[in-house]
Structures are given as C-alpha cells and as structure tokens.
Design an enzyme around this catalytic site. Structure first.
Site, mmCIF file in Angstrom:
data_model
loop_
_atom_site.group_PDB
_atom_site.id
_atom_site.type_symbol
_atom_site.label_atom_id
_atom_site.label_comp_id
_atom_site.label_asym_id
_atom_site.label_seq_id
_atom_site.Cartn_x
_atom_site.Cartn_y
_atom_site.Cartn_z
ATOM 1 N N SER A 26 0.852 -1.198 0.000
ATOM 2 C CA SER A 26 0.000 0.000 0.000
ATOM 3 C C SER A 26 0.883 1.241 0.000
ATOM 4 C CB SER A 26 -0.924 -0.018 1.219
ATOM 5 O OG SER A 26 -0.188 -0.270 2.393
ATOM 6 N N GLU A 74 1.051 5.498 0.937
ATOM 7 C CA GLU A 74 0.426 6.587 1.711
ATOM 8 C C GLU A 74 0.672 7.954 1.067
ATOM 9 O OE1 GLU A 74 0.665 6.289 5.994
ATOM 10 O OE2 GLU A 74 1.149 8.422 6.121
ATOM 11 N N THR A 123 -3.578 10.682 4.708
ATOM 12 C CA THR A 123 -3.501 11.133 6.105
ATOM 13 C C THR A 123 -4.586 12.171 6.424
ATOM 14 O OG1 THR A 123 -1.897 12.857 5.609
ATOM 15 C CG2 THR A 123 -1.015 10.701 6.234
ATOM 16 N N ARG A 128 -4.859 8.076 16.986
ATOM 17 C CA ARG A 128 -5.097 9.118 17.976
ATOM 18 C C ARG A 128 -4.794 10.482 17.386
ATOM 19 N NH1 ARG A 128 -1.007 10.256 22.779
ATOM 20 N NH2 ARG A 128 0.006 11.272 21.007
ATOM 21 N N GLY A 129 -3.642 10.613 16.711
ATOM 22 C CA GLY A 129 -3.207 11.909 16.193
ATOM 23 C C GLY A 129 -2.387 12.659 17.219
ATOM 24 N N ASP A 130 -1.726 13.707 16.767
ATOM 25 C CA ASP A 130 -0.915 14.565 17.648
ATOM 26 C C ASP A 130 -1.353 15.996 17.430
ATOM 27 O OD1 ASP A 130 0.961 12.631 18.688
ATOM 28 O OD2 ASP A 130 1.804 12.553 16.655
ATOM 29 N N ALA A 175 -6.323 5.887 20.629
ATOM 30 C CA ALA A 175 -6.871 5.286 19.404
ATOM 31 C C ALA A 175 -7.746 4.069 19.713
ATOM 32 C CB ALA A 175 -5.732 4.902 18.466
ATOM 33 N N LYS A 204 -6.014 -2.026 21.098
ATOM 34 C CA LYS A 204 -6.591 -1.625 19.806
ATOM 35 C C LYS A 204 -7.040 -2.853 19.026
ATOM 36 C CE LYS A 204 -2.937 1.174 18.651
ATOM 37 N NZ LYS A 204 -2.186 2.272 18.005
ATOM 38 N N GLN A 217 5.035 2.425 12.408
ATOM 39 C CA GLN A 217 5.884 3.596 12.224
ATOM 40 C C GLN A 217 7.102 3.115 11.442
ATOM 41 O OE1 GLN A 217 6.475 6.563 11.641
ATOM 42 N NE2 GLN A 217 5.793 7.385 13.610
ATOM 43 N N GLN A 228 15.785 16.651 6.663
ATOM 44 C CA GLN A 228 14.379 16.730 7.057
ATOM 45 C C GLN A 228 13.959 15.436 7.777
ATOM 46 O OE1 GLN A 228 11.483 16.657 3.814
ATOM 47 N NE2 GLN A 228 10.987 18.783 4.325
ATOM 48 N N PHE A 251 12.446 14.912 11.639
ATOM 49 C CA PHE A 251 11.145 14.271 11.803
ATOM 50 C C PHE A 251 11.282 13.007 12.659
ATOM 51 C CE2 PHE A 251 7.605 11.743 9.789
ATOM 52 C CZ PHE A 251 6.602 12.474 10.411
ATOM 53 N N HIS A 268 4.078 -1.004 3.528
ATOM 54 C CA HIS A 268 3.289 0.220 3.353
ATOM 55 C C HIS A 268 4.296 1.352 3.143
ATOM 56 C CE1 HIS A 268 -0.047 3.093 4.141
ATOM 57 N NE2 HIS A 268 0.838 3.782 4.841
HETATM 58 P P1 FAD Z 1 -2.420 5.392 20.528
HETATM 59 O O1 FAD Z 1 -2.515 4.009 20.082
HETATM 60 O O2 FAD Z 1 -3.591 5.978 21.271
HETATM 61 O O3 FAD Z 1 -1.108 5.520 21.440
HETATM 62 C C1 FAD Z 1 -0.592 6.790 21.784
HETATM 63 C C2 FAD Z 1 0.210 6.678 23.083
HETATM 64 O O4 FAD Z 1 -0.687 6.461 24.182
HETATM 65 C C3 FAD Z 1 1.191 5.510 23.128
HETATM 66 O O5 FAD Z 1 2.324 5.921 23.845
HETATM 67 C C4 FAD Z 1 0.441 4.439 23.899
HETATM 68 O O6 FAD Z 1 1.306 3.531 24.565
HETATM 69 C C5 FAD Z 1 -0.337 5.295 24.888
HETATM 70 N N1 FAD Z 1 -1.596 4.694 25.326
HETATM 71 C C6 FAD Z 1 -2.522 4.076 24.557
HETATM 72 N N2 FAD Z 1 -3.570 3.670 25.309
HETATM 73 C C7 FAD Z 1 -3.301 4.047 26.589
HETATM 74 C C8 FAD Z 1 -3.998 3.920 27.828
HETATM 75 N N3 FAD Z 1 -5.183 3.308 27.893
HETATM 76 N N4 FAD Z 1 -3.411 4.433 28.960
HETATM 77 C C9 FAD Z 1 -2.198 5.047 28.883
HETATM 78 N N5 FAD Z 1 -1.491 5.195 27.745
HETATM 79 C C10 FAD Z 1 -2.045 4.700 26.602
HETATM 80 N N6 FAD Z 1 -1.186 11.257 12.810
HETATM 81 C C11 FAD Z 1 -2.137 12.103 12.325
HETATM 82 O O7 FAD Z 1 -2.438 13.118 12.956
HETATM 83 N N7 FAD Z 1 -2.761 11.857 11.134
HETATM 84 C C12 FAD Z 1 -2.500 10.763 10.396
HETATM 85 O O8 FAD Z 1 -3.079 10.563 9.320
HETATM 86 C C13 FAD Z 1 -1.518 9.829 10.885
HETATM 87 N N8 FAD Z 1 -1.230 8.691 10.213
HETATM 88 C C14 FAD Z 1 -0.371 7.777 10.768
HETATM 89 C C15 FAD Z 1 -0.186 6.549 10.125
HETATM 90 C C16 FAD Z 1 0.662 5.587 10.665
HETATM 91 C C17 FAD Z 1 0.809 4.258 9.963
HETATM 92 C C18 FAD Z 1 1.376 5.865 11.870
HETATM 93 C C19 FAD Z 1 2.329 4.851 12.441
HETATM 94 C C20 FAD Z 1 1.199 7.083 12.519
HETATM 95 C C21 FAD Z 1 0.312 8.045 11.980
HETATM 96 N N9 FAD Z 1 0.071 9.257 12.618
HETATM 97 C C22 FAD Z 1 -0.874 10.136 12.119
HETATM 98 C C23 FAD Z 1 0.796 9.617 13.840
HETATM 99 C C24 FAD Z 1 0.041 9.182 15.112
HETATM 100 O O9 FAD Z 1 -1.175 9.869 15.235
HETATM 101 C C25 FAD Z 1 0.959 9.486 16.291
HETATM 102 O O10 FAD Z 1 2.055 8.609 16.278
HETATM 103 C C26 FAD Z 1 0.294 9.545 17.645
HETATM 104 O O11 FAD Z 1 1.236 10.079 18.571
HETATM 105 C C27 FAD Z 1 -0.161 8.203 18.185
HETATM 106 O O12 FAD Z 1 -1.219 7.703 17.503
HETATM 107 P P2 FAD Z 1 -1.753 6.216 17.798
HETATM 108 O O13 FAD Z 1 -2.963 6.032 16.999
HETATM 109 O O14 FAD Z 1 -0.659 5.244 17.682
HETATM 110 O O15 FAD Z 1 -2.140 6.405 19.366
#
Ligand code: FAD
Length: 286
Positions: free
Chosen positions: A12, A14, A45, A103-105, A119, A161, A172, A208, A212, A262
């Site tokens: 895939s 991105e 994204t 989840r996003g940042d 997430a 999840k 990642q 860059q 990142f 991916h």
């Molecule tokens: P989560 O799975 O929620 O984890 C985030 C953090 O919280 C981790 O440290 C985890 O250990 C911790 N955590 C989870 N659950 C709990 C709990 N119950 N209690 C305590 N701690 C917990 N970002 C964007 O904004 N837009 C995008 O389109 C995007 N695409 C991405 C695509 C891929 C393939 C990847 C790998 C990342 C992408 N990101 C994107 C970045 C991502 O949003 C960030 O890495 C973000 O910081 C974490 O997202 P996550 O979904 O992994 O979060």
C-alpha cells in the site's frame, strides 16, 4: 514471525492531502504512476483535530474515481464523537470500506479537549456505533511510541486496539529490521496475530528526515547518519545510498515473512517505484 507469514503480500502507498491545486495535480500524476503497480490500497492522512477533513475526503474521492481502493486516515484527538461519526458516515456514504484509525498529535501547546484520549477508544467507538464491517488499520511502533512509559506498556496498549476490533496494523517507519522482528515476536507471545505491515520511509531529504525522526521516535542508526553526513550536499550520493539501505531493508523484511509493505511516499512515486522494480515486488503478489 509465524503469525505474519502467508501469500500474497499486501502493498500500500500513503499520501497526504495537498494544499494547492498544483499539489493536487502532482498527486494525480503520482497516483496514476503508482496505480500501475496495483497496490492493495492508497491511504490518505488526516490532520489531527480535523484540519484536513475536506482535503482528505477530496483526495480519497479522486483515488476512487481512478478505480483504486482508498483508505482515509481518521484521528480522534481533540474531536467529539458526533464529529467523528459524521466523518465516518460521510466515508461510508462515499463507498469507503477501509480506514486507518489513529489518535493523532495536536501541535505542542494546544489543548485538545475532545472526547477521546487514545486510538483504542476510537476503534471501539467505530465498532460499537458505526460499522462492524469497516476494515480498520491501526498504528504500531516497533521502536516504541515516544510517549509510552515502557515498551511493554506500549505493546499492551497496542493489544487494546486489536481487542477493540482492529483488523491489521501499519508500523511507524524504522531502519532496523530487528526492531520489527522483536515486536512481532512479542505480539505473538501476547496472542496478537493480525497482519503487522512494516511502514517504509524511502530516504529523500536526509536532514528533514532526521528532524522528523527525532520527533516521532524513529531511530536512524548511527552508521546511516554518519555515512549520510559524509555526503554533505551531494544529493546524488544521498539518494543512491538511501535507496540501497531501504531496498535492503524491504528485502530483509519480506524474506523473513513480513505480510507486505506500506510506503510513506511523501506524494512522490520516484523512490518507491525504484525500490519496487529492484525487488520485483509484483512477483510477491501472487
Ligand atoms: P495510541 O494508540 O492511542 O497511542 C498513543 C500513546 O498512548 C502511546 O504511547 C500508547 O502507549 C499510549 N496509550 C494508549 N492507550 C493508553 C492507555 N489506555 N493508557 C495510557 N497510555 C495509553 N497522525 C495524524 O495526525 N494523522 C494521520 O493521518 C496519521 N497517520 C499515521 C499513520 C501511521 C501508519 C502511523 C504509524 C502514525 C500516523 N500518525 C498520524 C501519527 C500518530 O497519530 C501518532 O504517532 C500519535 O502520537 C499516536 O497515535 P496512535 O494512533 O498510535 O495512538
């Protein structure tokens, strides 16, 4: 790696939603070029807090129009359930059957508010309130998410999840295949058997990429940094060495049984296509 083995492999690509008409046109050309490789899907994204909502949907609709499969990302931080439901229903109404749930940042210093913290809550919400059938991908971190308290806790949160209903994961990016192999092994020990597809970042602009990588917790091994530094401004050598490193990484991963790759294309077809051709990736799809 037994949980990951099997044929055919899934590939895939991105994209991020472009901001300008020129960016849109360039992306259309990139997509047409990569479409000839017949990927399983193109993902697009989504800016945390919904900042790219319309552009993500627009880009996905363009991809679908060309006859390819598309998977929009959706992130939950700083957003309400109503808004997320609205976005997901808009996706479903447009024939989308596959999403990447994150989840996003939020930008540092911003307070998100919103109704979701993680997430796993988004995945749970999608399964309970929106669709049982939608294919849901989630993110995985072989080198551990930068905010996690420990690798073990991060793995357990990844498992949440999966238990909430994720079908597959994309990692990642990383440059050390052992990190991926170790992560998959630890997942197997915790009965996590969904496909975990390595995310691959071809190396285009090294300075860059370094910046990142520090932010997202992806490690660039010292030997790669040192060699890249030695090339200075020699863009051709940086490109050639980066291609060798990433081609070798992809080969190692697939040979060991990774279920696919991916590619983070950064909206360009060039480096991904070269890696594809060098490894004859089309032959892995049958
Ligand atoms: P989560 O799975 O929620 O984890 C985030 C953090 O919280 C981790 O440290 C985890 O250990 C911790 N955590 C989870 N659950 C709990 C709990 N119950 N209690 C305590 N701690 C917990 N970002 C964007 O904004 N837009 C995008 O389109 C995007 N695409 C991405 C695509 C891929 C393939 C990847 C790998 C990342 C992408 N990101 C994107 C970045 C991502 O949003 C960030 O890495 C973000 O910081 C974490 O997202 P996550 O979904 O992994 O979060």
């Amino acid at each position: 790696m037994d949980s990951q083995k099997g044929h055919p492999k899934l590939f895939s690509f991105e994209f991020f939603p472009p901001k300008t008409p020129e960016g849109m046109e360039k992306l259309r050309q990139t997509q047409r070029q990569l479409s000839q490789l017949h990927p399983a899907f193109f993902s697009v994204t989504f800016g945390a807090g919904g900042s790219t909502r319309e552009r993500t949907l627009g880009t996905v609709l363009d991809i679908l129009k060309e006859g390819d499969q598309a998977a929009p990302h959706i992130s939950c931080i700083g957003t309400t359930k109503d808004t997320l439901k609205d976005i997901l229903e808009q996706y479903l109404a447009n024939g989308i059957r596959h999403v990447v749930a994150l989840r996003g940042d939020l930008p540092s210093g911003t307070y998100g508010g919103g109704e979701f913290r993680y997430a796993s809550e988004l995945v749970h919400f999608i399964r309970q309130e929106v669709s049982k059938e939608l294919i849901i991908e989630v993110a995985a971190y072989p080198e551990t998410h930068p905010q996690a308290r420990s690798a073990q806790e991060d793995l357990l949160h990844f498992k949440e999840k999966v238990e909430a209903g994720a079908n597959a994961a994309i990692t990642q990016y990383f440059y050390n295949p052992d990190a991926y192999f170790d992560f998959v092994e630890r997942c197997e020990q915790h009965q996590i058997t969904i496909p975990i597809v390595p995310g691959i970042m071809p190396i285009a602009n090294f300075s860059q990429l370094s910046r990142f990588s520090d932010a997202c917790g992806a490690e660039i091994p010292r030997w790669i940094r040192q060699k890249m530094a030695g090339y200075g401004d020699d863009a051709a050598s940086i490109r050639a060495f980066g291609l060798d490193v990433v081609t070798h990484l992809c080969d190692t991963l697939l040979s060991a049984g990774a279920p696919g790759l991916h590619f983070y294309t950064m909206n360009s077809a060039g480096l991904t296509s070269v890696i594809w051709d060098r490894l004859h990736l089309s032959s892995y799809k049958t």
